[in-house]
Design a protein around this motif. Structure first.
Motif, short mmCIF file in Angstrom:
data_model
loop_
_atom_site.label_atom_id
_atom_site.label_comp_id
_atom_site.label_asym_id
_atom_site.label_seq_id
_atom_site.Cartn_x
_atom_site.Cartn_y
_atom_site.Cartn_z
N ASP A 179 -102.55 37.19 10.28
CA ASP A 179 -101.44 37.21 11.24
C ASP A 179 -101.63 36.12 12.29
N ALA A 180 -102.86 36.01 12.80
CA ALA A 180 -103.16 35.00 13.83
C ALA A 180 -103.03 33.59 13.26
N ASN B 141 -101.28 32.60 10.64
CA ASN B 141 -99.88 32.28 10.32
C ASN B 141 -99.07 32.00 11.57
N ALA B 142 -99.40 32.69 12.67
CA ALA B 142 -98.73 32.41 13.95
C ALA B 142 -99.08 31.00 14.42
N ASP B 143 -100.36 30.63 14.28
CA ASP B 143 -100.80 29.26 14.64
C ASP B 143 -100.11 28.23 13.74
N THR C 264 -97.19 28.47 12.22
CA THR C 264 -95.78 28.34 12.62
C THR C 264 -95.64 27.41 13.82
N GLN C 265 -96.55 27.60 14.79
CA GLN C 265 -96.52 26.77 16.00
C GLN C 265 -96.82 25.31 15.66
N ASP D 21 -93.91 23.60 13.93
CA ASP D 21 -92.86 23.24 14.89
C ASP D 21 -93.22 21.94 15.60
#
Length: 268
Positions: A59-60, A62-64, A66-67, A70
């Protein structure tokens, strides 16, 4: 004694108003504890699978990711914008250069003889030289920004790739851990099926129903006069009722309603 006025805990432990009396051989009741132990293990395995540390790690990551993606899109957009800006600036320089070359050719040809026209032509050539110099400075500035954007794109692309590699490794670890758990679940489930198949259907049905109602624990042993399900010690009247119950009577805990299985360690 008037039974209608007796304390509610004094009714026979094996006979509840919400369920008819049930009988099962003591050995079948003991096997019910084996099924219960296997069900607890299955519940533990399900919890272990849900709470594998790799889940939170992914989760961590994949969040990184995504950022970072971007940021990469923003850098790629900037690089693309500066590339168009550079092309336009270079075209502007080229146009000024061509116009200055035409003026210089006219000047060198001797075709312009009027002093005023000559002065105007020389003035325009000088202005064009200044304009070309300014535009070339713009080109250099844009090129520097484009180069910085390209470096940013390269850096972010590398970081995205590195993060994707970590996600791949973590996913593989998660899948391996989940696979081990699933293998144990299959073994335990098979063992449960074998033992459950030897237990009378009505007893197993009651057990399954109680499991749903009581958070996965439908049967508990009576150990040292205490219900292992709710951890409550039986009152003396309740103990007397359990002592008086036939060996094949399926007794229930008055406190938690679970099936109470008697063993040599019950303390009766």
């Amino acid at each position: 004694m008037d039974r209608s006025r007796a304390h509610p805990r004094s009714r026979p432990a094996h006979h509840h108003p919400w369920s008819p009396p049930l009988n099962a051989a003591p050995a079948d009741q003991i096997r019910l504890l084996e099924v219960q132990a296997l069900d607890v293990r299955l519940s533990q395995l399900a919890h272990k699978r849900r709470t594998l540390p790799e889940h939170a790690e992914l989760d961590a990551l994949n969040a990184d990711l995504t950022q970072l993606r971007d940021l990469l899109v923003a850098a790629q957009t900037e690089e693309s914008d500066t590339a168009r800006e550079q092309t336009k600036a270079e075209q502007d320089v080229d146009q000024v250069r061509q116009r200055a070359a035409r003026d210089q050719k006219r000047l060198d040809s001797g075709a312009v003889t009027s002093p005023k026209d000559l002065e105007n032509l020389q003035h325009e050539i000088a202005s064009l030289a200044k304009r070309q110099s300014d535009l070339e400075d713009v080109v250099l500035e844009v090129m520097e920004r484009r180069e910085a954007a390209q470096e940013r794109v390269a850096e972010l692309t590398g970081r995205v790739q590195s993060l994707q590699d970590r996600i791949g490794d973590t996913t593989a670890r998660r899948d391996a851990a989940a696979g081990e758990i699933d293998a144990e679940v299959a073994t335990v489930t098979k063992e449960r099926g074998v033992i459950a198949g030897t237990i009378p259907a009505d007893l197993l049905k009651l057990y399954d129903k109680l499991c749903e109602q009581q958070g996965g624990v439908g049967a508990a042993r009576l150990y040292q006069r205490r219900c292992d399900g709710c951890r409550q010690e039986l009152a003396i009247t309740e103990l007397n009722e359990v002592r008086a119950a036939a060996p094949d009577a399926v007794v229930r805990c008055e406190n938690c309603r679970r099936i109470l299985v008697r063993t040599p360690e019950s303390g009766l």
